[in-house]
Write an enzyme that holds these catalytic residues in place. Structure first.
Site, PDB file in Angstrom:
ATOM      1  CG  ASP A 172      28.058  51.230  18.211  1.00 10.68           C
ATOM      2  OD1 ASP A 172      27.346  52.040  18.856  1.00 10.68           O
ATOM      3  OD2 ASP A 172      28.118  51.227  16.974  1.00 10.68           O
ATOM      4  CE1 TYR A 268      24.053  60.007  20.958  1.00 10.43           C
ATOM      5  CE2 TYR A 268      25.931  58.608  21.426  1.00 10.43           C
ATOM      6  CZ  TYR A 268      24.864  58.946  20.620  1.00 10.43           C
ATOM      7  OH  TYR A 268      24.608  58.239  19.472  1.00 10.43           O
TER       8      TYR A 268
HETATM    9  P1  NAD Z   1      16.713  49.968  10.391  1.00 10.70           P
HETATM   10  O1  NAD Z   1      15.403  50.668  10.424  1.00 10.70           O
HETATM   11  O2  NAD Z   1      17.584  50.054   9.198  1.00 10.70           O
HETATM   12  O3  NAD Z   1      16.452  48.403  10.654  1.00 10.70           O
HETATM   13  C1  NAD Z   1      15.788  47.919  11.745  1.00 10.70           C
HETATM   14  C2  NAD Z   1      14.963  46.700  11.338  1.00 10.70           C
HETATM   15  O4  NAD Z   1      14.267  46.250  12.522  1.00 10.70           O
HETATM   16  C3  NAD Z   1      13.887  46.995  10.292  1.00 10.70           C
HETATM   17  O5  NAD Z   1      14.084  46.166   9.159  1.00 10.70           O
HETATM   18  C4  NAD Z   1      12.584  46.681  10.996  1.00 10.70           C
HETATM   19  O6  NAD Z   1      11.592  46.126  10.168  1.00 10.70           O
HETATM   20  C5  NAD Z   1      13.047  45.695  12.056  1.00 10.70           C
HETATM   21  N1  NAD Z   1      12.117  45.509  13.165  1.00 10.70           N
HETATM   22  C6  NAD Z   1      11.329  46.436  13.756  1.00 10.70           C
HETATM   23  N2  NAD Z   1      10.603  45.867  14.732  1.00 10.70           N
HETATM   24  C7  NAD Z   1      10.930  44.552  14.766  1.00 10.70           C
HETATM   25  C8  NAD Z   1      10.512  43.453  15.561  1.00 10.70           C
HETATM   26  N3  NAD Z   1       9.608  43.599  16.535  1.00 10.70           N
HETATM   27  N4  NAD Z   1      11.063  42.242  15.320  1.00 10.70           N
HETATM   28  C9  NAD Z   1      11.969  42.082  14.325  1.00 10.70           C
HETATM   29  N5  NAD Z   1      12.412  43.096  13.548  1.00 10.70           N
HETATM   30  C10 NAD Z   1      11.891  44.310  13.761  1.00 10.70           C
HETATM   31  O7  NAD Z   1      17.472  50.451  11.687  1.00 10.70           O
HETATM   32  P2  NAD Z   1      19.039  50.688  11.956  1.00 10.70           P
HETATM   33  O8  NAD Z   1      19.348  52.098  11.705  1.00 10.70           O
HETATM   34  O9  NAD Z   1      19.834  49.642  11.328  1.00 10.70           O
HETATM   35  O10 NAD Z   1      19.099  50.449  13.504  1.00 10.70           O
HETATM   36  C11 NAD Z   1      18.693  49.247  14.111  1.00 10.70           C
HETATM   37  C12 NAD Z   1      18.852  49.364  15.593  1.00 10.70           C
HETATM   38  O11 NAD Z   1      20.204  49.180  15.988  1.00 10.70           O
HETATM   39  C13 NAD Z   1      18.441  50.721  16.134  1.00 10.70           C
HETATM   40  O12 NAD Z   1      17.827  50.526  17.366  1.00 10.70           O
HETATM   41  C14 NAD Z   1      19.755  51.425  16.272  1.00 10.70           C
HETATM   42  O13 NAD Z   1      19.686  52.493  17.146  1.00 10.70           O
HETATM   43  C15 NAD Z   1      20.567  50.285  16.765  1.00 10.70           C
HETATM   44  N6  NAD Z   1      22.002  50.455  16.749  1.00 10.70           N
HETATM   45  C16 NAD Z   1      22.569  50.281  17.882  1.00 10.70           C
HETATM   46  C17 NAD Z   1      23.888  50.401  18.021  1.00 10.70           C
HETATM   47  C18 NAD Z   1      24.459  50.198  19.354  1.00 10.70           C
HETATM   48  O14 NAD Z   1      25.629  50.003  19.493  1.00 10.70           O
HETATM   49  N7  NAD Z   1      23.674  50.242  20.415  1.00 10.70           N
HETATM   50  C19 NAD Z   1      24.690  50.689  16.921  1.00 10.70           C
HETATM   51  C20 NAD Z   1      24.090  50.858  15.712  1.00 10.70           C
HETATM   52  C21 NAD Z   1      22.712  50.728  15.641  1.00 10.70           C
END
Ligand code: NAD
Length: 445
Positions: A172, A268
């Protein structure tokens, strides 16, 4: 004709982004009608803190939508059309370590750039692969829309270990920046712009921005960036910034553009090209992970508890994750063959002519029923090519290290990162990371 209704599973259901993504999905039902929303996480307690509120939100919007929250992969992945994957293996306490260990040695501490991204990548790979396997087993026609970070390393692992999987890696960050750029250029919506962009994830440049009549705006944007970065001259810190660090990041684009005033950089690059400034402005005792745990996490979990207690989401402070509507754009393009043009992280395969065909690059693609078709970029200049070659080697060496359980490959990855000054420092960071990642990383020899 009645539109087909879809079933989605959100992998990483315990993420603090889950409630706003559900609100966003419910707000877009005219484009993507839903029959089921499932949450899947491997941490029952964490997901449980959000699940009741999410169930209430769904029921109040449309009781015909089935809602499931589960830690059982079979229940989660059976009969689903789309998996929205946002997992964080090791959760925020491990993010804190990813960030703080490099800072001990005066090196950038960030969750996706530099050593932090490498450490996080080593943890994310098996988590994402495991979810792909569940999807392939229980719903082989499902598409995974994966935005789990660090997206570059995760995408390289998908290319290498799951080359035929129905996984699309998307981020995103360029979308967020395009919202800013649209404002700067006077567009009402970023979708009024047709962009050309190339690079790696969190590591790319815009080279063209056109309106529907074909008028080019890139020079106007570059002139603005050279003066104000990506901020608006009269907004101060009062624009759409969640906090001061995002405002500083938007301002820093000025310095980034100055290095090559012919293309507009992803913000970044501040971590790669001005690592010293970033370290100087980071408190090594209180990093982004601490801010998220003390801010966003407390706020979202607190509000979900309030909704569960009240039995209604009426008057909730949770907001629709509008920024995440790109997920619906992507799902809709796959479901209804819209041929939407989107930036995706895909195998280069010649799209950038003078670059490794097996690199995972971020470029515009046309998305339709059968997946995506990348748009040709052509040749890229020496400065960008040099930076990308170094960074793609870091990403590939990290996946090599994971695959081979190789200490040397990971040391090489850290040594090669532009954010790390020497092999000596790289080794210190690596040894500290190994100590705290025992539960997650393969044993390195
Ligand atoms: P968070 O820690 O709040 O939540 C992540 C969840 O993933 C946790 O509840 C955890 O228990 C769960 N999890 C871990 N391993 C797992 C597995 N093997 N199977 C199922 N669930 C599992 O994290 P967050 O801050 O919400 O971020 C989540 C992810 O989304 C991160 O990787 C973050 O960088 C990513 N993100 C990406 C974008 C993007 O556009 N690329 C944007 C926002 C967030």
């Amino acid at each position: 004709m009645n539109k087909k209704k879809f079933s989605v599973v959100i992998a990483g259901g315990g993420s603090t982004y889950t409630p706003e993504i559900i609100l966003m999905l419910l707000d877009n039902m005219d484009r993507l009608p839903l029959r089921a929303i499932k949450l899947y996480d491997n941490d029952e307690e964490r997901q449980g803190r959000l699940a009741k509120a999410c169930e209430i939100i769904v029921r109040e919007k449309d009781p015909s939508i089935e809602f499931v929250a589960t830690t059982d992969p079979e229940t989660a992945y059976t009969d689903v059309d789309f998996c929205l994957a946002h997992i964080r293996v090791g959760q925020l306490p491990m993010r804190e370590k990813d960030e703080k260990i490099p800072l001990k040695y005066g090196v950038v501490g960030q969750e996706t750039c530099g050593p932090g991204g490498i450490a996080y990548g080593m943890r994310s790979i098996p988590g994402v692969l495991e979810n792909i396997e569940y999807m392939e087993k229980y719903s082989p026609n499902c598409w995974m829309l994966n935005y789990s970070n660090p997206a570059a390393i995760v995408a390289e692992a998908c290319r290498r270990f799951k080359p035929d999987a129905r996984v699309i890696n998307i981020c995103d960050m360029p979308i967020g920046m395009e919202n800013n750029i649209a404002k700067i250029l006077g567009f009402n919506d970023r979708k009024e712009m047709t962009v050309r962009y190339f690079g790696l994830n969190h590591f790319g440049w815009w080279t063209s921005i056109k309106d529907d009549d074909g008028n080019e705006y890139i020079d106007k944007l570059l002139a603005h960036q050279l003066e104000y970065g990506n901020t608006l001259p009269d907004e101060g810190n009062n624009g759409d910034y969640t906090d001061n660090s995002w405002y500083e990041t938007a301002k820093k684009v000025k310095d980034l553009t100055a290095i090559d005033p012919t293309m507009a950089p992803n913000s970044y690059f501040q971590y790669y090209l001005f690592g010293d400034d970033m370290v100087a402005h980071t408190n090594p005792e209180y990093t982004r992970a601490n801010q998220v745990m003390d801010g966003r996490e407390k706020r979202v979990f607190g509000e979900c508890a309030r909704i569960a207690e009240a039995g209604t989401a009426e008057g909730t402070s949770l907001e629709i994750g509008i920024h995440a509507s790109f997920i619906v754009d992507l799902a809709t393009a796959l479901a209804f063959n819209t041929h939407e043009r989107m930036l995706l992280i895909v195998r280069n395969n010649g799209a950038i002519e003078n670059f490794d065909k097996d690199a995972m690059v971020e470029i515009p693609c046309i998305v339709g029923k059968d997946g995506y078709e990348p748009i040709t970029i052509g040749t890229i200049p020496t400065f960008q090519k040099g930076l990308m070659e170094q960074q793609v080697a870091v990403e590939k060496l990290t996946v090599d290290a994971y695959e081979q359980g190789s200490y040397h490959k990971l040391w090489q990855a850290l040594t090669l990162s532009k954010t790390v000054p020497s092999a000596n420092v790289a080794k210190k960071i690596l040894d500290d990371y190994i100590e705290v990642n025992k539960e997650y990383w393969p044993e390195l020899k």
